[in-house]
Motif scaffolding. Sequence first.
Motif, short mmCIF file in Angstrom:
data_model
loop_
_atom_site.label_atom_id
_atom_site.label_comp_id
_atom_site.label_asym_id
_atom_site.label_seq_id
_atom_site.Cartn_x
_atom_site.Cartn_y
_atom_site.Cartn_z
N LEU A 146 7.84 -12.37 -24.50
CA LEU A 146 8.51 -12.71 -23.25
C LEU A 146 8.81 -14.21 -23.20
O LEU A 146 8.03 -15.03 -23.70
N ASP A 147 9.94 -14.56 -22.61
CA ASP A 147 10.32 -15.97 -22.55
C ASP A 147 10.81 -16.32 -21.15
O ASP A 147 10.61 -15.57 -20.20
N GLY A 148 11.48 -17.46 -21.05
CA GLY A 148 11.92 -17.92 -19.73
C GLY A 148 10.78 -18.58 -18.99
O GLY A 148 9.73 -18.90 -19.56
N GLN A 149 10.97 -18.78 -17.71
CA GLN A 149 9.97 -19.46 -16.90
C GLN A 149 9.12 -18.46 -16.13
O GLN A 149 9.54 -17.33 -15.86
N ILE A 150 7.90 -18.88 -15.81
CA ILE A 150 7.06 -18.07 -14.93
C ILE A 150 7.71 -18.08 -13.55
O ILE A 150 8.01 -19.16 -13.02
N PRO A 151 7.98 -16.91 -12.97
CA PRO A 151 8.70 -16.87 -11.68
C PRO A 151 8.04 -17.76 -10.63
O PRO A 151 6.82 -17.71 -10.44
N SER A 152 8.87 -18.55 -9.97
CA SER A 152 8.33 -19.48 -8.96
C SER A 152 7.77 -18.76 -7.75
O SER A 152 6.95 -19.32 -7.01
N ASN A 153 8.20 -17.49 -7.56
CA ASN A 153 7.71 -16.75 -6.39
C ASN A 153 6.46 -15.94 -6.72
O ASN A 153 6.11 -15.02 -5.98
N ILE A 154 5.79 -16.26 -7.81
CA ILE A 154 4.60 -15.52 -8.21
C ILE A 154 3.56 -15.51 -7.09
O ILE A 154 2.74 -14.60 -6.98
N SER A 155 3.61 -16.50 -6.23
CA SER A 155 2.65 -16.59 -5.13
C SER A 155 2.81 -15.45 -4.12
O SER A 155 1.91 -15.18 -3.33
N GLN A 156 3.98 -14.77 -4.17
CA GLN A 156 4.18 -13.64 -3.25
C GLN A 156 3.35 -12.42 -3.65
O GLN A 156 3.18 -11.51 -2.84
N CYS A 157 2.87 -12.41 -4.90
CA CYS A 157 1.93 -11.35 -5.30
C CYS A 157 0.55 -11.75 -4.79
O CYS A 157 -0.37 -12.06 -5.57
N SER A 158 0.41 -11.77 -3.50
CA SER A 158 -0.76 -12.41 -2.87
C SER A 158 -2.07 -11.69 -3.11
O SER A 158 -3.14 -12.24 -2.86
#
Length: 541
Positions: free
Chosen positions: A254-266
């Motif tokens: 897997l590549d690309g960036q770690i999703p910035s909205n990962i914090s929504q997986c609270s």
Amino acid sequence: MMRGELFPLALLLTQCATAFLAMALTNITTDESALLALKSRLAIDPSHILSRNWSDSTSVCSWIGVTCGSRHQRVTALDISTMGLTGNLPPDMGNLTFLVSLNLSSNSFHGTLPQELAQLRRLEVIDFRFNDFRGDVPSWFGFLAQLQFLSLRNNSFSGFEPTSIANMSKLQTLDLSYNSLQGKLPDVIGNLHNLKMLSLQYNKFDGLIPATIFNISSLESLALTGNSLSGDLPGDLCRSLPRLNELYLSTNELDGQIPSNISQCSQLVLLSLSHNKFSGSVPSGIGNLTALEILYLGSNELTGQIPEELGMLRNLKELGMGDNFLIGSIPSTVFNISSLQYVNIANCNLTGALPADMCSGSSALQEVFFHVNELVGELPETIGECAALQMWSLSYNNITGVIPRGVGNLTTLQNFYVGYNNLIEYGSEGLVSIKSDVYSFGIMLMEVFTRMKPSNETFAGDLSLRGWVKSSMPNAIERIIDPGFLRSEEKNVVDETLECLSSIMELALKCSMESPGERISMEDVVVALKKIRFKLLELFP
């Protein structure tokens, strides 16, 4: 009534009659015959409990592993897990038509799954974990519309037809991990709207992760580690996964960036993205995942600084970020996490000094890996407060000064690696030396070739592993060496092997001398091992 109006009634009566006839033709005797057919396929000793217990002289409902329903007195559950059974499944198993739960896990069943199992339309649970079933994951699984739990983990399945799962709308757990399944992940997985756990780890899947998987709002655990999946993660990864608490995506491509909205997986408790090709910076929003206990981001291509916000992860127990291209210093906030037990930020480009009070707020630390960085300054004076410390790896940095005396109070410490720094050596007063790398290597050699650990109950009182080895040298070397290393029937080969093993043990003793100044250097260790290796190659070309 008109003739046309009678047709639906006639059809209904026909269906009822057919169902009644099926019930009349299958009874508890049918179930008994099916189970005895299974028993006949098993390679079991006469003393095995199933040999004695599964007998037509007793009621099938009293057999071990068998549960019967109170209404029809038919077999509704079969649980013969972990019974050391070897064999294959007979077609007769398809006659257990009242079966709701089938658990054959942790045995040695092999062969393919008989298609007659498709007749078990009441099945809600199939647990075939830890066996050796082969072939394709059967397409007829799709006929089992009541299925809620399906685990084929740790078998030898090689093919996977998407139709095998497309119609299992009630499925909550699907675990196909540790097989040899290959190809693309099917989009139809997204149709499993009640799925809570999806585990396809350690197979040979490739290609993109279907976007439909990230739309299963009921999903609590997604495990795809150990495949060859590629592409990036959707930017809105967490938008439709409000219940997700485990995300295993390590060891893929897997590549690309770690999703910035990962914090929504609270609700995340575990986030594992290590051993991929993720780039960019570590999102500061990860600090908002306050339920997080495990965070693995190591062995990627991440850049930038470690976010200060990681210090907000008050429940974090394990932090792995090593083997990246991070810069800057290790945030002092990380060492305020009182629950932290494991931290690995080795082999990055980190600079700066370790906080002087790093053990004051993280006394639960057990394993610390900071080696191969550009860290400076002195070892923290409070290191003696890391009372649970077992592993400290700080080699290959630019640490200066002396080793704090508090290290001598760390009674659980097993390995203390601080070599290749600029530390002043100590040891005569019971303090740990920078040559403890060599010491630990010597003890490791003894463990490998004797198959004994320093913690073995044999070593009580004044007797230690090192003392035991030393007292046996050189005349009783065969008494301490694992017999597995002496398998040749030729006496001269055995004698030569013993001589080589004796040299290895002598080397181990030199590595583990009590005084650091008396220990052999690692360079000399390498030279000695090469000589022993050449001699062994002459014996076993």
